[in-house]
Design a protein around this motif. Structure first.
Motif, PDB file in Angstrom:
ATOM      1  N   LEU B 165      43.241  39.671  44.497  1.00 16.10           N
ATOM      2  CA  LEU B 165      44.727  38.491  44.078  1.00 16.10           C
ATOM      3  C   LEU B 165      44.245  38.463  42.857  1.00 16.10           C
ATOM      4  CD1 LEU B 165      45.254  38.078  47.855  1.00 16.10           C
ATOM      5  CD2 LEU B 165      46.365  40.086  46.269  1.00 16.10           C
ATOM      6  N   ARG B 166      45.102  38.033  41.708  1.00 15.65           N
ATOM      7  CA  ARG B 166      44.676  36.845  41.035  1.00 15.65           C
ATOM      8  C   ARG B 166      46.576  35.902  40.793  1.00 15.65           C
ATOM      9  NH1 ARG B 166      41.483  40.552  37.920  1.00 15.65           N
ATOM     10  NH2 ARG B 166      39.455  39.256  37.168  1.00 15.65           N
ATOM     11  N   TYR B 167      46.390  34.597  40.503  1.00 14.92           N
ATOM     12  CA  TYR B 167      47.618  34.379  40.277  1.00 14.92           C
ATOM     13  C   TYR B 167      47.991  34.263  39.407  1.00 14.92           C
ATOM     14  CZ  TYR B 167      45.729  31.030  43.793  1.00 14.92           C
ATOM     15  OH  TYR B 167      44.693  30.239  45.465  1.00 14.92           O
ATOM     16  N   CYS B 168      49.354  35.251  39.265  1.00 17.80           N
ATOM     17  CA  CYS B 168      50.715  35.383  38.076  1.00 17.80           C
ATOM     18  C   CYS B 168      51.859  34.459  38.232  1.00 17.80           C
ATOM     19  CB  CYS B 168      50.500  37.195  38.300  1.00 17.80           C
ATOM     20  SG  CYS B 168      51.024  37.024  39.522  1.00 17.80           S
ATOM     21  N   PRO B 175      49.037  33.575  32.431  1.00 23.96           N
ATOM     22  CA  PRO B 175      48.537  32.711  31.292  1.00 23.96           C
ATOM     23  C   PRO B 175      48.818  31.526  32.056  1.00 23.96           C
ATOM     24  CG  PRO B 175      51.547  32.924  31.846  1.00 23.96           C
ATOM     25  CD  PRO B 175      50.472  34.415  32.131  1.00 23.96           C
ATOM     26  N   GLU B 176      47.902  30.308  31.167  1.00 29.12           N
ATOM     27  CA  GLU B 176      47.518  29.448  32.092  1.00 29.12           C
ATOM     28  C   GLU B 176      48.385  29.022  33.248  1.00 29.12           C
ATOM     29  OE1 GLU B 176      43.956  29.327  31.737  1.00 29.12           O
ATOM     30  OE2 GLU B 176      43.983  27.796  33.106  1.00 29.12           O
ATOM     31  N   GLY B 182      43.239  25.610  38.743  1.00 29.07           N
ATOM     32  CA  GLY B 182      42.163  26.033  37.652  1.00 29.07           C
ATOM     33  C   GLY B 182      41.114  26.878  38.512  1.00 29.07           C
ATOM     34  N   SER B 183      41.222  28.061  39.592  1.00 30.80           N
ATOM     35  CA  SER B 183      40.290  28.752  39.640  1.00 30.80           C
ATOM     36  C   SER B 183      39.926  29.997  38.448  1.00 30.80           C
ATOM     37  CB  SER B 183      41.756  29.647  40.795  1.00 30.80           C
ATOM     38  OG  SER B 183      41.303  29.049  41.672  1.00 30.80           O
ATOM     39  N   LEU B 184      38.594  29.761  38.421  1.00 27.64           N
ATOM     40  CA  LEU B 184      37.983  30.859  37.654  1.00 27.64           C
ATOM     41  C   LEU B 184      38.656  32.642  37.375  1.00 27.64           C
ATOM     42  CD1 LEU B 184      35.303  31.105  35.396  1.00 27.64           C
ATOM     43  CD2 LEU B 184      34.306  32.348  37.408  1.00 27.64           C
ATOM     44  N   ASP B 185      39.230  32.801  35.905  1.00 25.22           N
ATOM     45  CA  ASP B 185      39.786  33.590  35.835  1.00 25.22           C
ATOM     46  C   ASP B 185      41.364  33.909  36.975  1.00 25.22           C
ATOM     47  OD1 ASP B 185      38.891  35.526  34.107  1.00 25.22           O
ATOM     48  OD2 ASP B 185      38.554  37.056  35.070  1.00 25.22           O
ATOM     49  N   HIS B 186      41.712  33.269  37.125  1.00 23.17           N
ATOM     50  CA  HIS B 186      43.125  33.006  38.305  1.00 23.17           C
ATOM     51  C   HIS B 186      42.628  33.969  39.898  1.00 23.17           C
ATOM     52  CE1 HIS B 186      46.471  32.494  35.064  1.00 23.17           C
ATOM     53  NE2 HIS B 186      45.604  31.842  34.257  1.00 23.17           N
TER      54      HIS B 186
END
Lengths: 82, 232
Positions: B165-168, B175-176, B182-186
């Motif tokens: 899972l990634r924050y998006c 995008p930032e 601040g997780s590495l690679d979202h």
């Protein structure tokens, strides 16, 4: 024996608390402050161990529990307990 | 189907998980006290969120030495499915069942908010009912959720498809500003190499009751249930 242990973030790991304190010090006018690192300080009192034995045990404690060696490093000194 | 929720002193999302699994998904759901030691009869185990042992020293650092964690490790090593949510994720990384570490949020603030996640792969028991690339709306609630690991481990995670899972943003872009902590690679959720253990910072149990507007969290539980059925 008294172990005085410092646990700090390894170089290259973002220290967001240190950064916040750094900014606060700069805001207070301490413009000479170049960098701030925050860590943990622990005192662990040990009984019945020689200095050599204590050293091995404290390393074990740091590796197992007191520091997360993925991101943290540790250093310590040993002195006779009062 | 029988599932278990591990309760540590300081767990506080255990009842939410229990409610969702027992009353919404109608599973035989059991409490597992942190001093218990046997897990073999369970189809899956959840380590819930909260503040085990007051988050003293580091979140999860003390809980990982609870008697139950030895059983959880044995259970996971035998292929048992383990889901760690929030503090449960922190306990899993401290115990070494998952790689990496969860650090203070980059902004130094505790964050409680609804946000969106992208499912990076559906080839896990935790996401099998999702389509890869699906965006789920699931809230986070943590002060220490910034995922970090060294670059070799990150590469290995990516190569093995262990980033789940990634924050998006709402459209699935990264995008930032779509990275809350601040997780590495979202990274919001990772699995072990065998994909039977996953940790995630967001709380699926908080959006899985049909009384609420959003039930995206059900996708995680439905996936777990379906993949458990397939293996039983």
């Amino acid at each position: 024996m008294l172990a005085k242990i410092h646990v700090t973030l390894k170089n290259g790991v973002l220290d967001s608390q240190g950064k916040a304190v750094h900014h606060a010090l700069n805001d207070l006018g301490y413009s000479e402050v170049q960098d701030v690192h925050l860590g943990k300080y622990m005192e662990v009192k040990l009984k019945g161990l020689s200095k050599e034995e204590a050293e091995g045990r404290v390393i074990e404690m740091c590796e197992k529990l007191l520091a997360n060696t993925v991101i943290e490093s540790y250093r310590f000194t040993l002195e006779p307990a009062e | 189907m029988k599932c278990g929720i591990v309760v540590f002193p300081g767990s506080n999302c255990d009842h939410d998980c229990y409610h969702i699994l027992k009353h919404v998904h109608q599973l035989e759901t059991h409490w597992i006290w942190h001093k218990d030691e046997v897990l073999d009869s369970f189809d899956f185990i959840v380590l819930p969120g909260g503040f085990s042992y007051g988050d003293y020293l580091r979140p999860g650092a003390i809980a990982r030495f609870s008697p139950i964690m030895k059983s959880v490790t044995d259970y996971a090593n035998k292929g048992g499915r383990v889901l760690g949510i929030c503090n449960g994720f922190q306990i899993l990384v401290e115990s070494g069942l998952l790689p990496g570490v969860l650090m203070d949020n980059a902004g130094q603030r505790f964050i409680c908010k609804d946000l969106t996640l992208r499912v990076e792969t559906n080839e896990t028991p935790f996401t099998s009912q999702c389509t890869t690339g699906t965006v789920l709306r699931i809230p986070i609630n943590h002060g220490q959720g910034r995922y970090f690991t060294d670059s070799d481990t990150l590469k290995r995670l990516k190569d093995n498809g262990q980033v789940i899972l990634r924050y998006c943003d709402a459209k699935g872009g990264t995008p930032e500003e779509a990275n809350p902590n601040g997780s590495l690679d979202h990274i919001a959720g990772v699995a072990n190499a065998a994909k039977n253990v996953m940790g995630m910072m967001p709380h699926p149990e908080r959006c899985a009751d049909p009384l609420w507007n959003n039930v995206d969290g059900q996708m995680i539980f439905k996936s777990l249930i379906e993949s458990s059925l397939a293996h039983s």
